[in-house]
Design a protein around this motif. Structure first.
Motif, PDB file in Angstrom:
ATOM      1  N   LEU A  99       0.808  -1.208   0.000  1.00  0.00           N
ATOM      2  CA  LEU A  99       0.000   0.000   0.000  1.00  0.00           C
ATOM      3  C   LEU A  99       0.849   1.270   0.000  1.00  0.00           C
ATOM      4  CD1 LEU A  99      -3.062  -0.146  -0.056  1.00  0.00           C
ATOM      5  CD2 LEU A  99      -3.087   0.352   2.395  1.00  0.00           C
ATOM      6  N   ASN A 100       0.614   2.114  -0.996  1.00  0.00           N
ATOM      7  CA  ASN A 100       1.260   3.421  -1.109  1.00  0.00           C
ATOM      8  C   ASN A 100       0.169   4.498  -1.096  1.00  0.00           C
ATOM      9  OD1 ASN A 100       4.290   2.700  -1.942  1.00  0.00           O
ATOM     10  ND2 ASN A 100       2.909   1.257  -2.941  1.00  0.00           N
ATOM     11  N   LEU A 101       0.537   5.725  -1.417  1.00  0.00           N
ATOM     12  CA  LEU A 101      -0.434   6.819  -1.435  1.00  0.00           C
ATOM     13  C   LEU A 101      -0.334   7.547  -2.765  1.00  0.00           C
ATOM     14  CD1 LEU A 101      -2.491   8.221   0.558  1.00  0.00           C
ATOM     15  CD2 LEU A 101      -0.718   9.932   0.939  1.00  0.00           C
ATOM     16  N   ALA A 102      -1.461   8.000  -3.284  1.00  0.00           N
ATOM     17  CA  ALA A 102      -1.449   8.713  -4.560  1.00  0.00           C
ATOM     18  C   ALA A 102      -2.456   9.858  -4.531  1.00  0.00           C
ATOM     19  CB  ALA A 102      -1.777   7.758  -5.708  1.00  0.00           C
ATOM     20  N   LEU A 103      -2.158  10.892  -5.322  1.00  0.00           N
ATOM     21  CA  LEU A 103      -3.052  12.034  -5.491  1.00  0.00           C
ATOM     22  C   LEU A 103      -3.558  12.039  -6.930  1.00  0.00           C
ATOM     23  CD1 LEU A 103      -0.344  13.065  -3.765  1.00  0.00           C
ATOM     24  CD2 LEU A 103      -1.606  15.207  -3.748  1.00  0.00           C
ATOM     25  N   HIS A 104      -4.814  12.375  -7.082  1.00  0.00           N
ATOM     26  CA  HIS A 104      -5.378  12.481  -8.430  1.00  0.00           C
ATOM     27  C   HIS A 104      -4.533  13.472  -9.244  1.00  0.00           C
ATOM     28  CE1 HIS A 104      -8.802  11.914 -11.196  1.00  0.00           C
ATOM     29  NE2 HIS A 104      -8.474  13.109 -11.619  1.00  0.00           N
ATOM     30  N   TYR A 105      -4.135  13.065 -10.432  1.00  0.00           N
ATOM     31  CA  TYR A 105      -3.273  13.889 -11.285  1.00  0.00           C
ATOM     32  C   TYR A 105      -4.108  14.968 -11.973  1.00  0.00           C
ATOM     33  CZ  TYR A 105      -0.097  15.131 -15.114  1.00  0.00           C
ATOM     34  OH  TYR A 105       0.702  15.815 -16.001  1.00  0.00           O
ATOM     35  N   LEU A 106      -3.750  16.219 -11.745  1.00  0.00           N
ATOM     36  CA  LEU A 106      -4.472  17.351 -12.339  1.00  0.00           C
ATOM     37  C   LEU A 106      -3.849  17.658 -13.695  1.00  0.00           C
ATOM     38  CD1 LEU A 106      -4.836  19.648  -9.183  1.00  0.00           C
ATOM     39  CD2 LEU A 106      -6.352  17.823  -9.982  1.00  0.00           C
ATOM     40  N   SER A 107      -4.338  16.991 -14.721  1.00  0.00           N
ATOM     41  CA  SER A 107      -3.758  17.109 -16.054  1.00  0.00           C
ATOM     42  C   SER A 107      -3.885  18.531 -16.585  1.00  0.00           C
ATOM     43  CB  SER A 107      -4.472  16.146 -17.010  1.00  0.00           C
ATOM     44  OG  SER A 107      -3.934  16.243 -18.308  1.00  0.00           O
ATOM     45  N   LEU A 204     -14.112  24.240  13.152  1.00  0.00           N
ATOM     46  CA  LEU A 204     -14.279  23.175  12.156  1.00  0.00           C
ATOM     47  C   LEU A 204     -13.546  21.891  12.540  1.00  0.00           C
ATOM     48  CD1 LEU A 204     -13.914  24.907   8.645  1.00  0.00           C
ATOM     49  CD2 LEU A 204     -15.893  23.649   9.489  1.00  0.00           C
ATOM     50  N   LEU A 205     -12.348  22.034  13.098  1.00  0.00           N
ATOM     51  CA  LEU A 205     -11.519  20.863  13.385  1.00  0.00           C
ATOM     52  C   LEU A 205     -11.847  20.306  14.769  1.00  0.00           C
ATOM     53  CD1 LEU A 205      -7.884  21.489  12.077  1.00  0.00           C
ATOM     54  CD2 LEU A 205      -9.550  19.843  11.253  1.00  0.00           C
ATOM     55  N   THR A 206     -12.908  19.523  14.836  1.00  0.00           N
ATOM     56  CA  THR A 206     -13.294  18.905  16.105  1.00  0.00           C
ATOM     57  C   THR A 206     -12.352  17.749  16.429  1.00  0.00           C
ATOM     58  OG1 THR A 206     -14.759  17.353  14.988  1.00  0.00           O
ATOM     59  CG2 THR A 206     -15.707  19.472  15.666  1.00  0.00           C
ATOM     60  N   GLU A 207     -12.375  17.330  17.686  1.00  0.00           N
ATOM     61  CA  GLU A 207     -11.561  16.174  18.067  1.00  0.00           C
ATOM     62  C   GLU A 207     -11.965  14.938  17.264  1.00  0.00           C
ATOM     63  OE1 GLU A 207     -10.386  13.367  21.910  1.00  0.00           O
ATOM     64  OE2 GLU A 207     -11.292  15.348  22.245  1.00  0.00           O
ATOM     65  N   ALA A 208     -13.266  14.761  17.067  1.00  0.00           N
ATOM     66  CA  ALA A 208     -13.739  13.593  16.298  1.00  0.00           C
ATOM     67  C   ALA A 208     -13.204  13.614  14.878  1.00  0.00           C
ATOM     68  CB  ALA A 208     -15.270  13.565  16.288  1.00  0.00           C
ATOM     69  N   LYS A 209     -13.152  14.804  14.274  1.00  0.00           N
ATOM     70  CA  LYS A 209     -12.673  14.918  12.897  1.00  0.00           C
ATOM     71  C   LYS A 209     -11.171  14.608  12.821  1.00  0.00           C
ATOM     72  CE  LYS A 209     -15.141  17.596  10.452  1.00  0.00           C
ATOM     73  NZ  LYS A 209     -15.825  18.751   9.849  1.00  0.00           N
ATOM     74  N   ILE A 210     -10.417  15.131  13.772  1.00  0.00           N
ATOM     75  CA  ILE A 210      -8.971  14.870  13.789  1.00  0.00           C
ATOM     76  C   ILE A 210      -8.699  13.382  13.983  1.00  0.00           C
ATOM     77  CG2 ILE A 210      -6.896  15.155  15.212  1.00  0.00           C
ATOM     78  CD1 ILE A 210      -7.628  18.125  15.438  1.00  0.00           C
ATOM     79  N   ARG A 211      -9.412  12.773  14.915  1.00  0.00           N
ATOM     80  CA  ARG A 211      -9.202  11.343  15.162  1.00  0.00           C
ATOM     81  C   ARG A 211      -9.609  10.494  13.953  1.00  0.00           C
ATOM     82  NH1 ARG A 211      -7.558   9.823  20.026  1.00  0.00           N
ATOM     83  NH2 ARG A 211      -7.625  11.333  21.742  1.00  0.00           N
ATOM     84  N   ALA A 212     -10.652  10.919  13.249  1.00  0.00           N
ATOM     85  CA  ALA A 212     -11.081  10.185  12.053  1.00  0.00           C
ATOM     86  C   ALA A 212     -10.033  10.260  10.946  1.00  0.00           C
ATOM     87  CB  ALA A 212     -12.421  10.740  11.562  1.00  0.00           C
ATOM     88  N   ILE A 213      -9.378  11.419  10.826  1.00  0.00           N
ATOM     89  CA  ILE A 213      -8.307  11.563   9.821  1.00  0.00           C
ATOM     90  C   ILE A 213      -7.117  10.694  10.190  1.00  0.00           C
ATOM     91  CG2 ILE A 213      -6.598  13.180   8.895  1.00  0.00           C
ATOM     92  CD1 ILE A 213      -8.824  15.357   9.080  1.00  0.00           C
ATOM     93  N   VAL A 214      -6.705  10.740  11.445  1.00  0.00           N
ATOM     94  CA  VAL A 214      -5.555   9.935  11.892  1.00  0.00           C
ATOM     95  C   VAL A 214      -5.850   8.440  11.754  1.00  0.00           C
ATOM     96  CG1 VAL A 214      -4.113   9.356  13.886  1.00  0.00           C
ATOM     97  CG2 VAL A 214      -4.661  11.749  13.393  1.00  0.00           C
ATOM     98  N   ALA A 215      -7.115   8.060  11.947  1.00  0.00           N
ATOM     99  CA  ALA A 215      -7.497   6.644  11.835  1.00  0.00           C
ATOM    100  C   ALA A 215      -7.313   6.099  10.423  1.00  0.00           C
ATOM    101  CB  ALA A 215      -8.947   6.466  12.274  1.00  0.00           C
ATOM    102  N   LEU A 216      -7.152   6.990   9.434  1.00  0.00           N
ATOM    103  CA  LEU A 216      -6.940   6.557   8.056  1.00  0.00           C
ATOM    104  C   LEU A 216      -5.554   5.950   7.831  1.00  0.00           C
ATOM    105  CD1 LEU A 216      -8.451   9.661   6.187  1.00  0.00           C
ATOM    106  CD2 LEU A 216      -9.454   7.362   6.244  1.00  0.00           C
ATOM    107  N   ILE A 217      -4.616   6.187   8.757  1.00  0.00           N
ATOM    108  CA  ILE A 217      -3.256   5.667   8.568  1.00  0.00           C
ATOM    109  C   ILE A 217      -3.288   4.139   8.651  1.00  0.00           C
ATOM    110  CG2 ILE A 217      -0.860   5.717   9.355  1.00  0.00           C
ATOM    111  CD1 ILE A 217      -1.555   8.299  10.902  1.00  0.00           C
ATOM    112  N   PRO A 218      -2.884   3.441   7.593  1.00  0.00           N
ATOM    113  CA  PRO A 218      -2.909   1.973   7.635  1.00  0.00           C
ATOM    114  C   PRO A 218      -1.877   1.409   8.621  1.00  0.00           C
ATOM    115  CG  PRO A 218      -2.686   2.797   5.364  1.00  0.00           C
ATOM    116  CD  PRO A 218      -2.430   3.954   6.288  1.00  0.00           C
ATOM    117  N   ASP A 219      -2.209   0.280   9.237  1.00  0.00           N
ATOM    118  CA  ASP A 219      -1.255  -0.397  10.123  1.00  0.00           C
ATOM    119  C   ASP A 219       0.074  -0.641   9.425  1.00  0.00           C
ATOM    120  OD1 ASP A 219      -3.221  -0.465  12.030  1.00  0.00           O
ATOM    121  OD2 ASP A 219      -3.282  -2.648  12.231  1.00  0.00           O
TER     122      ASP A 219
END
Length: 264
Positions: A99-107, A204-219
């Motif tokens: 698993l790697n990370l990629a960004l949509h290419y803005l042609s 805007l940046l609630t604790e729940a939102k921050i934790r949800a973003i951090v939870a995206l990090i794969p093991d």
């Protein structure tokens, strides 16, 4: 829930070309959804920590309503890259299986040029606030890491953010230090509304939102050499760093305001 961030997973099917202006040899690649992506490799220089910074920085920016290309997990099959003639690239691909990370290419996008394009005070302040919050060292005149695509400004490349994690000692202490490198930010001269943006973004940046973003990090990205903490424990460090920094935002906002006054 719509406000819980989720990332799609794509399978990389074709390596198109390296982007040699990037120090970690990112590449344009095609995936099985027939879209092209800018692919960031876990086998590159800073390893998975650069991917984690890219993921957190990009998704925090998105949560704040800033324009960021879609981020996806990008899976590399073990057979991928065996026929690549460039030995350096072949080694990189082999070291990046999984698993790697990629960004949509803005042609067709072009690099942002501060001489040509003026950013209004609100957006400049929003971007400066973001970069001071995530300690992004890489949005300078030398390397703006912004693109103009369809006449709109887009933010890219947050892999140099969160530099505390390269040592991973005293994250709480790192969270409450001023970000002195904000003085080099390409949009700092226009960022006259930092206090206003600070109020908006802290709401805007609630604790729940921050934790949800951090939870995206794969093991898979959290097994570091010499690190005894579990993936969940490492994620908790990232969450606490961001929450502590957010709760003490006056430190980095004041630093940016003072740096701006010194400029103008």
């Amino acid at each position: 829930m719509a406000d819980i961030p989720q990332l799609r997973t794509v399978n990389v099917t074709r390596y198109i070309t390296p982007l040699r202006e990037g120090g970690s040899l990112p590449a344009i690649a095609e995936a099985d959804d027939n879209f092209n992506y800018v692919l960031k490799f876990k086998g590159a220089g800073h390893g998975t920590k650069a991917l984690i910074a890219e993921l957190i920085g990009g998704e925090v920016a998105r949560a704040l309503g800033l324009p960021v290309p879609e981020l996806v997990y990008a899976s590399l099959d073990e057979a991928f890259g065996r026929t690549e003639p460039d030995e350096e690239i072949q080694d990189l691909l082999q070291a990046s299986q999984g698993l790697n990370l990629a960004l949509h290419y803005l042609s067709g996008a072009i690099n942002f040029d501060p001489v040509v394009t003026t950013v209004d005070a609100k957006m400049a302040s929003q971007i400066v606030w973001l970069d001071a919050f995530i300690t992004n060292v890489d949005r300078t005149f030398r390397n703006t890491n912004m693109l103009i695509w369809h006449k709109e400004l887009w933010l890219i490349d947050h892999g140099a953010s969160l530099y505390f994690h390269h040592a991973f000692d005293d994250p709480e202490g790192h969270a409450i230090v001023p970000f002195t490198l904000i003085k080099d930010h390409v949009l700092l001269p226009q960022a006259s509304l930092l206090a206003e943006v600070d109020i908006e973004y802290k709401a805007l940046l609630t604790e729940a939102k921050i934790r949800a973003i951090v939870a995206l990090i794969p093991d898979d990205w959290l097994h570091w050499e010499g690190m005894e903490k579990t993936p969940d424990a490492i994620r908790e460090v990232y969450s606490q760093f961001l929450l502590t920094r957010l709760n003490n935002s006056d430190i980095f906002v004041n630093q940016a305001q003072n740096a701006r006054k010194a400029l103008i």
